[in-house]
Motif scaffolding. Structure first.
Motif, short mmCIF file in Angstrom:
data_model
loop_
_atom_site.label_atom_id
_atom_site.label_comp_id
_atom_site.label_asym_id
_atom_site.label_seq_id
_atom_site.Cartn_x
_atom_site.Cartn_y
_atom_site.Cartn_z
N GLN A 1 89.74 69.61 111.38
CA GLN A 1 90.60 70.56 110.68
C GLN A 1 90.81 70.13 109.22
O GLN A 1 90.66 68.95 108.89
CB GLN A 1 91.96 70.69 111.36
CG GLN A 1 91.93 71.42 112.70
CD GLN A 1 91.32 70.59 113.80
OE1 GLN A 1 91.67 69.43 113.97
NE2 GLN A 1 90.38 71.17 114.55
N VAL A 2 91.19 71.08 108.40
CA VAL A 2 91.54 70.80 107.00
C VAL A 2 93.03 70.49 106.98
O VAL A 2 93.86 71.35 107.25
CB VAL A 2 91.22 72.00 106.09
CG1 VAL A 2 91.62 71.68 104.65
CG2 VAL A 2 89.75 72.37 106.18
N GLY A 3 93.37 69.25 106.67
CA GLY A 3 94.77 68.82 106.70
C GLY A 3 95.56 69.29 105.50
O GLY A 3 95.02 69.77 104.51
N VAL A 4 96.87 69.14 105.60
CA VAL A 4 97.74 69.50 104.48
C VAL A 4 97.51 68.51 103.33
O VAL A 4 97.01 67.40 103.53
CB VAL A 4 99.23 69.49 104.90
CG1 VAL A 4 99.50 70.55 105.97
CG2 VAL A 4 99.65 68.11 105.40
N ASP A 5 97.89 68.89 102.13
CA ASP A 5 97.71 68.04 100.97
C ASP A 5 98.46 66.72 101.13
O ASP A 5 99.49 66.65 101.82
CB ASP A 5 98.20 68.74 99.71
CG ASP A 5 97.32 69.92 99.32
OD1 ASP A 5 96.18 70.00 99.82
OD2 ASP A 5 97.77 70.76 98.51
N GLU A 6 97.96 65.69 100.48
CA GLU A 6 98.57 64.35 100.56
C GLU A 6 100.06 64.37 100.26
O GLU A 6 100.85 63.69 100.92
CB GLU A 6 97.85 63.41 99.60
CG GLU A 6 98.42 62.01 99.57
CD GLU A 6 97.68 61.11 98.60
OE1 GLU A 6 98.10 59.95 98.45
OE2 GLU A 6 96.69 61.57 97.98
N LYS A 7 100.47 65.17 99.27
CA LYS A 7 101.87 65.21 98.88
C LYS A 7 102.77 65.62 100.02
O LYS A 7 103.92 65.16 100.12
CB LYS A 7 102.04 66.17 97.70
CG LYS A 7 103.48 66.34 97.23
CD LYS A 7 103.56 67.32 96.06
CE LYS A 7 105.01 67.50 95.61
NZ LYS A 7 105.11 68.46 94.47
N TRP A 8 102.27 66.49 100.90
CA TRP A 8 103.09 67.04 101.98
C TRP A 8 102.74 66.44 103.34
O TRP A 8 103.25 66.89 104.36
CB TRP A 8 102.93 68.56 102.03
CG TRP A 8 103.20 69.23 100.74
CD1 TRP A 8 102.30 69.86 99.92
CD2 TRP A 8 104.47 69.33 100.07
NE1 TRP A 8 102.91 70.34 98.79
CE2 TRP A 8 104.25 70.03 98.86
CE3 TRP A 8 105.77 68.90 100.37
CZ2 TRP A 8 105.28 70.31 97.96
CZ3 TRP A 8 106.78 69.17 99.48
CH2 TRP A 8 106.55 69.86 98.29
N HIS A 9 101.91 65.45 103.34
CA HIS A 9 101.42 64.89 104.60
C HIS A 9 102.49 64.05 105.29
O HIS A 9 103.32 63.42 104.63
CB HIS A 9 100.18 64.03 104.33
CG HIS A 9 99.31 63.82 105.52
ND1 HIS A 9 99.59 62.89 106.50
CD2 HIS A 9 98.15 64.43 105.90
CE1 HIS A 9 98.65 62.92 107.42
NE2 HIS A 9 97.76 63.85 107.09
N GLN A 10 102.44 64.03 106.62
CA GLN A 10 103.45 63.26 107.36
C GLN A 10 103.36 61.77 107.06
O GLN A 10 104.38 61.06 106.99
CB GLN A 10 103.31 63.49 108.87
CG GLN A 10 104.53 63.04 109.67
CD GLN A 10 104.21 62.05 110.77
OE1 GLN A 10 103.20 61.35 110.73
NE2 GLN A 10 105.08 62.00 111.78
N THR A 11 102.16 61.25 106.86
CA THR A 11 102.02 59.83 106.53
C THR A 11 102.70 59.52 105.20
O THR A 11 103.40 58.50 105.06
CB THR A 11 100.53 59.45 106.47
OG1 THR A 11 99.91 59.73 107.73
CG2 THR A 11 100.37 57.97 106.15
N THR A 12 102.52 60.40 104.22
CA THR A 12 103.17 60.23 102.92
C THR A 12 104.68 60.33 103.07
O THR A 12 105.43 59.54 102.48
CB THR A 12 102.66 61.30 101.94
OG1 THR A 12 101.23 61.25 101.87
CG2 THR A 12 103.26 61.10 100.55
N TRP A 13 105.14 61.29 103.86
CA TRP A 13 106.58 61.48 104.09
C TRP A 13 107.18 60.23 104.73
O TRP A 13 108.28 59.78 104.34
CB TRP A 13 106.80 62.70 104.97
CG TRP A 13 108.23 62.92 105.37
CD1 TRP A 13 109.20 63.54 104.64
CD2 TRP A 13 108.85 62.51 106.60
NE1 TRP A 13 110.38 63.55 105.34
CE2 TRP A 13 110.19 62.93 106.54
CE3 TRP A 13 108.38 61.85 107.73
CZ2 TRP A 13 111.09 62.69 107.59
CZ3 TRP A 13 109.26 61.61 108.77
CH2 TRP A 13 110.60 62.03 108.70
N CYS A 14 106.47 59.65 105.69
CA CYS A 14 106.97 58.42 106.33
C CYS A 14 107.12 57.30 105.32
O CYS A 14 108.10 56.54 105.35
CB CYS A 14 106.03 57.99 107.46
SG CYS A 14 106.11 58.99 108.95
N ALA A 15 106.14 57.18 104.40
CA ALA A 15 106.22 56.15 103.36
C ALA A 15 107.36 56.44 102.39
O ALA A 15 108.07 55.51 101.95
CB ALA A 15 104.90 56.06 102.61
#
Length: 485
Positions: free
Chosen positions: A165-179
């Motif tokens: 799948q095409v994931g959401v942009d890095e800015k809105w990604h769950q991994t980024t949010w966790c960081a």
């Protein structure tokens, strides 16, 4: 002392540059390994989420602490590492996944139920999902974040590969949010001059295989060079029934990632999508490490990086995970760093269990070791007071009917590995192979099962005895003995 405890979800051991993968881009985790100790032989005590997480957070085996399966709740009286730290004045927080209890919306709960786990801040997001989905958790804080910013979680299939799948942009990604949550937490504790422990538990690289498009792009240029999965057609004929079923469809679900119906292009695309998710994790780990250095907290912070278990990724003709214990399932990365306290730049070949993390972290902080611990501290390896390559004689892992789709027969399997030989026993199943036996030194690809090979009879008996010993040693040490009779 502070503790930054980073746990990814479903990340294999061979997904880091420092672990020998020449394709991934993991400069920050490689830097962490160069500054600390890289443990090359670390094993999860279950190849699925809840049992493994219950184990390393409590220092007790899955069969002991409660969640032997996904969908079970951890024992209400279990004592977790963050609770031990909270009881000694630490401020504790979490972002992302916990998964110590039944975590499906059909339970009717608004959030994953919690025991007294010690987390003062609980930024919970079991998994990323559209906030418009009626089955989404109301308390999914990541979904609330997206909703507040008018961003939806939309991950369409790629036109060239329906398995990616095409994931959401890095800015809105769950991994980024966790960081983001971790950095805000650490800054708050610095301002308040509080010692802290923070659990960073992103959902990636767990399936679905949906990295941001820009992270996948660099791999597309070299796609034809990417190795295909470790699989030899026909190898499952002398292996367990569960593997034969999962070959037809992951989680014994026909049609879900059916290996034989997938092309070489599909296999390579899934692999690089998975690696791209790891690359994004590395980027966010780098942000957290940079913050520690810039804020002056690096010298005071124990950093731990590992995963809860692995991923088939097409190896042995299967995807996702199940009741088996190949290296890709239970061998996980582990890096530990603490500048000034732990001599860096070292690689350890010692056999480590994730159950060993809890007593190790407590010993590092000078906390009393809990009487219920079943793990074995390796703190002295980290400090250089004991041999770098010696800890355990074997590692043990278990699977107790965790996949609800394996119904006939039910899947109960256990594994022991002494570093060279690995034995898996299937319990109570009269269909398919009753077990597996591999020589990781001579045939590390684990393609040929020696369980019924007459030449391996003596080794098989020895390993079955070792498995029985390890199973007996998982007996709960609680309640503690108070007298001699």
């Amino acid at each position: 002392m502070n503790v930054l405890w980073i746990c990814t979800d479903q990340q294999r051991f061979d997904t880091l540059g420092c672990m020998g993968n020449p394709w991934v881009y993991t400069p920050n985790l490689d830097r962490l390994a160069a500054e600390g100790v890289l443990f090359e032989n670390t094993y999860a005590q279950s190849p699925v989420c809840a049992p493994s997480r219950g184990c390393f957070l409590s220092g007790r085996y899955p069969r002991t602490c409660g969640p032997r399966q996904n969908g079970q709740d951890i024992g209400k009286d279990e004592k977790l590492v963050p609770k031990m730290f909270a009881d000694h004045g630490y401020y504790c927080g979490l972002s992302g996944k916990l998964h110590l209890s039944a975590c499906h919306p059909d339970t009717g709960r608004m959030i994953e139920p919690r025991i007294d786990d010690g987390y003062h801040e609980f930024h919970w997001s079991h998994h990323p999902q559209s906030w418009k989905d009626v089955n989404n958790w109301p308390a999914n804080e990541y979904s609330q974040f997206l909703m507040e910013n008018c961003v939806d979680y939309v991950t369409p299939n790629r036109e060239d590969c329906k398995y990616v799948q095409v994931g959401v942009d890095e800015k809105w990604h769950q991994t980024t949010w966790c960081a983001d949550q971790a950095i805000a937490f650490m800054e708050k504790c610095k301002t308040r001059k509080k010692s802290w422990l923070f659990s960073f538990n992103c959902f990636d690289p767990h399936h679905a295989f949906d990295p941001p498009a820009e992270y996948l792009e660099r791999y597309l240029k070299i796609l034809d060079q990417i190795p295909l999965p470790n699989y030899e057609p026909g190898e499952l004929e002398n292996k367990t029934l569960f593997q034969q079923k999962d070959h037809v469809g992951a989680y014994n679900t026909p049609g879900q990632m059916p290996y034989d119906e997938m092309t070489d292009y599909d296999h390579r695309m899934i692999t690089v999508a998975y690696w791209a998710m790891v690359d994004l994790i590395d980027k966010q780990v780098g942000r957290m490490l940079d913050y520690l250095e810039q804020s002056g907290q690096k010298e005071d912070t124990l950093v731990i990086f590992h995963s809860d278990h692995g991923e088939n990724l097409g190896d042995h003709g299967m995807y996702l995970k199940g009741p088996y214990f190949y290296e890709n399932n239970v061998h996980v990365p582990l890096i530990i760093s603490w500048p000034g306290k732990i001599p860096g730049g070292r690689k350890s070949k010692a056999l480590i269990e994730l159950a060993d993390l809890a007593p190790t972290i407590c010993e590092a902080a000078g906390l009393p070791l809990y009487e219920g611990f079943q793990g074995k501290s390796f703190w002295k390896i980290l400090t250089g007071e004991s041999d770098l390559n010696t800890h355990r004689d074997s590692v043990y892992s278990e699977f107790y009917n965790s996949n609800i789709n394996h119904r006939n027969p039910l899947a109960f399997t256990t594994m022991v590995c002494d570093g060279r030989y690995k034995l898996t026993k299937v319990h109570g199943c009269t269909q398919g192979a009753e077990g597996e036996l591999y020589d990781l030194q001579e045939k590390p690809l684990e393609r040929y099962n020696h369980y019924n090979d007459p030449a391996f009879t003596e080794i098989k008996v020895k390993m079955l005895e070792l498995l029985a010993d390890r199973m007996a040693q998982t007996c709960d040490p609680l309640p503690t003995r108070k007298s001699c009779w």
